[in-house]
Design a protein around this motif. Sequence first.
Motif, mmCIF file in Angstrom:
data_model
loop_
_atom_site.group_PDB
_atom_site.id
_atom_site.type_symbol
_atom_site.label_atom_id
_atom_site.label_comp_id
_atom_site.label_asym_id
_atom_site.label_seq_id
_atom_site.Cartn_x
_atom_site.Cartn_y
_atom_site.Cartn_z
ATOM 1 N N ALA A 185 0.820 -1.220 0.000
ATOM 2 C CA ALA A 185 0.000 0.000 0.000
ATOM 3 C C ALA A 185 0.853 1.269 0.000
ATOM 4 C CB ALA A 185 -0.935 -0.002 1.208
ATOM 5 N N VAL A 193 -5.767 1.828 -2.877
ATOM 6 C CA VAL A 193 -5.727 0.956 -1.692
ATOM 7 C C VAL A 193 -6.989 0.087 -1.657
ATOM 8 C CG1 VAL A 193 -5.684 0.884 0.832
ATOM 9 C CG2 VAL A 193 -4.255 2.540 -0.372
ATOM 10 N N ASN A 216 2.048 0.943 6.927
ATOM 11 C CA ASN A 216 0.757 1.620 7.023
ATOM 12 C C ASN A 216 -0.215 0.866 7.949
ATOM 13 O OD1 ASN A 216 -1.912 2.380 6.489
ATOM 14 N ND2 ASN A 216 -1.487 2.878 4.348
ATOM 15 N N PHE A 219 -4.269 0.396 7.136
ATOM 16 C CA PHE A 219 -4.471 -0.576 6.064
ATOM 17 C C PHE A 219 -4.481 -2.009 6.599
ATOM 18 C CE2 PHE A 219 -2.188 -3.255 2.859
ATOM 19 C CZ PHE A 219 -3.209 -3.337 1.926
#
Length: 259
Positions: A185, A193, A216, A219
Amino acid sequence: MASQPDSVLLDVQNVSRSFAGIRALNLVSFSVKRKKITAVIGPNGAGKSTLINVITGVYIPDSGGIHFGGSDIAGLPAHIVASKGIARTFQLEELFSSMTVIENAMTGCHGKTGSGMLACGFALPSARREEKRIREEAMECLAMVGLEEKALEPISRLPLGERKLVGIARALSMKPGFLMLDEPAGGLAGHEVERLVKLIHRLIEQGLTILLVEHNMPFVMSLSEKIVVLDAGVKIAEGTPEEVKNDERVIKAYLGQEL
Ligand code: ADP
Ligand code: MG
């Protein structure tokens, strides 16, 4: 490892690896269950990419055990590890900028071809048949990531999100049972995403096991069943997204960032 439950596909036990005195991985242990999404997160320099590299045979661990499907793979050469059905993508996707999308996807299959260089060089029928098969397989993988219509475009024309999807298609062309994604991502826009999340869910439905390596946090929180947190080479936490999110050491490691 006889004591491993059947549901465990990958078992990493006390793995350490140093580079010139830097302990990139320090006695790291965790396991990955079949057909699940497990995440490894941690700040930059935590040892995430090194972990993928020791699992795939790019680096030999200094110590510790790595078992895949019950057999010991620690220290095996990368092509042997790959032949067991372990594939990965790269943090900085190393695609060939002068080639088309499908040519890039095809580079994943080449390690598996039967025809040698000689047959390819002389364009023997066996090599041509093989080329056709590889092209068809690469096309199927591009379809899986939703890029079949861009197969003939130069890769340089694709936005980052789609270039990363080509990297995943290339890994899929090796027909892996276990796929490790290194910061998939990173650098992607919101809609990219979302597309990636849908793809990861589809791959799990098709029976793949996924190790998601990410910087991240939001995510991985939405995607993973279990999260392992590394900081400076050490596992500082492991648990469900909820458990990890509320862990003191994790909050400290990610100080100032939104969890
Ligand atoms: P992450 O992927 O979590 O950002 P890395 O695994 O890339 O972290 O790096 C962990 C540590 O190991 C860093 O300090 C990095 O500089 C070091 N390291 C990784 N690979 C090498 C290498 N080939 N040579 C020297 N140091 C390395
Ligand atoms: Mg990394």
